[in-house]
Design a protein around this motif. Structure first.
Motif, PDB file in Angstrom:
ATOM      1  N   TYR A 133       0.859  -1.184   0.000  1.00 15.86           N
ATOM      2  CA  TYR A 133       0.000   0.000   0.000  1.00 15.86           C
ATOM      3  C   TYR A 133       0.893   1.231   0.000  1.00 15.86           C
ATOM      4  CZ  TYR A 133      -3.110   3.728   1.490  1.00 15.86           C
ATOM      5  OH  TYR A 133      -3.802   4.918   1.549  1.00 15.86           O
ATOM      6  N   PRO A 135       0.605   5.133   0.630  1.00 15.79           N
ATOM      7  CA  PRO A 135      -0.229   6.277   1.031  1.00 15.79           C
ATOM      8  C   PRO A 135       0.122   7.513   0.211  1.00 15.79           C
ATOM      9  CG  PRO A 135       1.475   5.878   2.664  1.00 15.79           C
ATOM     10  CD  PRO A 135       1.570   4.758   1.686  1.00 15.79           C
ATOM     11  N   PRO A 136      -0.789   8.459   0.092  1.00 11.71           N
ATOM     12  CA  PRO A 136      -0.519   9.671  -0.694  1.00 11.71           C
ATOM     13  C   PRO A 136       0.553  10.543  -0.048  1.00 11.71           C
ATOM     14  CG  PRO A 136      -2.588   9.881   0.496  1.00 11.71           C
ATOM     15  CD  PRO A 136      -2.146   8.462   0.682  1.00 11.71           C
ATOM     16  N   PHE A 139       0.620  12.286   3.686  1.00 11.80           N
ATOM     17  CA  PHE A 139      -0.424  11.580   4.437  1.00 11.80           C
ATOM     18  C   PHE A 139      -0.324  11.816   5.941  1.00 11.80           C
ATOM     19  CE2 PHE A 139       3.039   8.702   5.198  1.00 11.80           C
ATOM     20  CZ  PHE A 139       2.716   8.040   6.379  1.00 11.80           C
ATOM     21  N   CYS A 142      -2.592  14.261   7.571  1.00 11.15           N
ATOM     22  CA  CYS A 142      -4.031  14.025   7.442  1.00 11.15           C
ATOM     23  C   CYS A 142      -4.439  12.877   8.352  1.00 11.15           C
ATOM     24  CB  CYS A 142      -4.387  13.708   5.989  1.00 11.15           C
ATOM     25  SG  CYS A 142      -6.120  13.295   5.734  1.00 11.15           S
ATOM     26  N   HIS A 144      -7.205  11.303   8.687  1.00 12.80           N
ATOM     27  CA  HIS A 144      -7.944  10.251   7.982  1.00 12.80           C
ATOM     28  C   HIS A 144      -6.989   9.266   7.325  1.00 12.80           C
ATOM     29  CE1 HIS A 144     -10.831   8.224   5.386  1.00 12.80           C
ATOM     30  NE2 HIS A 144     -10.052   8.510   4.355  1.00 12.80           N
ATOM     31  N   GLU A 145      -5.929   9.772   6.693  1.00  7.86           N
ATOM     32  CA  GLU A 145      -4.970   8.894   6.016  1.00  7.86           C
ATOM     33  C   GLU A 145      -4.154   8.088   7.022  1.00  7.86           C
ATOM     34  OE1 GLU A 145      -4.807   8.148   2.975  1.00  7.86           O
ATOM     35  OE2 GLU A 145      -6.129   9.668   2.113  1.00  7.86           O
ATOM     36  N   LYS A 148      -6.311   5.329   8.186  1.00  7.66           N
ATOM     37  CA  LYS A 148      -6.425   4.350   7.103  1.00  7.66           C
ATOM     38  C   LYS A 148      -5.221   3.405   7.105  1.00  7.66           C
ATOM     39  CE  LYS A 148      -7.177   4.116   2.077  1.00  7.66           C
ATOM     40  NZ  LYS A 148      -7.339   4.929   0.847  1.00  7.66           N
ATOM     41  N   CYS A 149      -4.028   3.961   7.306  1.00  3.75           N
ATOM     42  CA  CYS A 149      -2.818   3.139   7.385  1.00  3.75           C
ATOM     43  C   CYS A 149      -2.857   2.214   8.599  1.00  3.75           C
ATOM     44  CB  CYS A 149      -1.579   4.030   7.457  1.00  3.75           C
ATOM     45  SG  CYS A 149      -1.134   4.846   5.915  1.00  3.75           S
TER      46      CYS A 149
END
Length: 256
Positions: A133, A135-136, A139, A142, A144-145, A148-149
């Motif tokens: 994966y 991430p942007p 990240f 953020c 939220h990111e 998510k991780c």
């Protein structure tokens, strides 16, 4: 876990462990769930000293192990009470783990690097249970990111997780994962903060020849390969080294 052989470099606790022993501990699952290992080098010590990032500092305090990534750090440690004996370069640690039979039969998660790099690594080391994966960019700023991780690392149920999103992002993420899952789960992978290791192993970045590494000049090889980005960093590191040596020399003079 067995008793740890600890050294201190500039006030930072270092686990002085041979790379082969560390690999054996990782593969035998000798660490608690979602432990994380950081690989400090001169740039890390500089950033810890100037208090550049509070999250990075906290991650270093909370890391399960801190192993010396730098031959220069090892040489400088003769100025400490207990010099460091073992160097564990993150790239070598990553390569040896991936090249082992253990890696071909266990679950591996890579967070960071590009899809192309991940596929190159999967094929190169014949990894049968490999997740990736990326991430942007940015990240870590953020929430939220980050969450998510954390959820991805938790649900992947990997035996080892490589965090390759650059420092200090990877250390901060590892600390967040560790804090969020400690006490809430009975199993989980050890996390390795390994920086650009996958760039080297995939061939995206050429690593210095072995003789250059043994001469402790890998930093110069890297600086010449990307001077715009790395020369300013290494200049800061060089000035930090001079300051460190000066402080140690002054401390010894005052004692006498």
């Amino acid at each position: 876990m067995t008793a740890r052989n600890l050294c201190y470099f500039n006030g930072v606790e270092i686990d002085d462990i041979p790379i082969e022993c560390l690999i054996q501990k990782i593969q035998s699952k000798a660490f608690p769930p979602f432990s994380f290992i950081v690989t400090p080098n001169i740039d890390h010590f500089y950033r810890l000293d100037v208090h550049e990032n509070a999250g990075f500092i906290n991650a270093y305090k909370n890391a399960t192990l801190r192993v010396c990534d730098s031959r220069i750090t090892q040489k400088l440690s003769i100025l400490e009470k207990s010099p460091i004996k073992n160097v564990v370069p993150g790239s070598d640690l990553t390569r040896m783990l991936l090249a082992s039979e253990w890696a071909r039969i266990n679950r591996i998660l890579l967070v960071g690097a590009s899809h192309e790099e991940a596929e190159t690594i999967r094929e190169k080391y014949k990894l049968s249970n490999f997740q990736h994966y990326s991430p942007p960019m940015g990240f870590i700023k953020c929430e939220h990111e980050i969450l998510k991780c954390i959820e991805l690392i938790k649900s992947a149920n990997a035996d080892i997780t490589f965090l390759a999103v650059g420092s200090p992002q990877q250390e901060i993420l590892a600390d967040r994962v560790h804090k969020s899952l400690t006490g809430n789960i009975n199993s989980g992978s050890v996390m390795l903060c390994i920086g650009a290791s996958f760039d080297f192993l995939s061939g995206k970045i050429i690593r210095a020849p072995l003789f250059v590494q043994k001469l402790h000049m890998e930093w110069l090889f890297r600086a010449l390969s990307d001077p715009k980005r790395l020369v300013p960093r290494y200049w800061k590191n060089f000035t930090w080294i001079l300051t460190y040596i000066s402080k140690k020399a002054l401390s010894k003079t005052n004692k006498h």
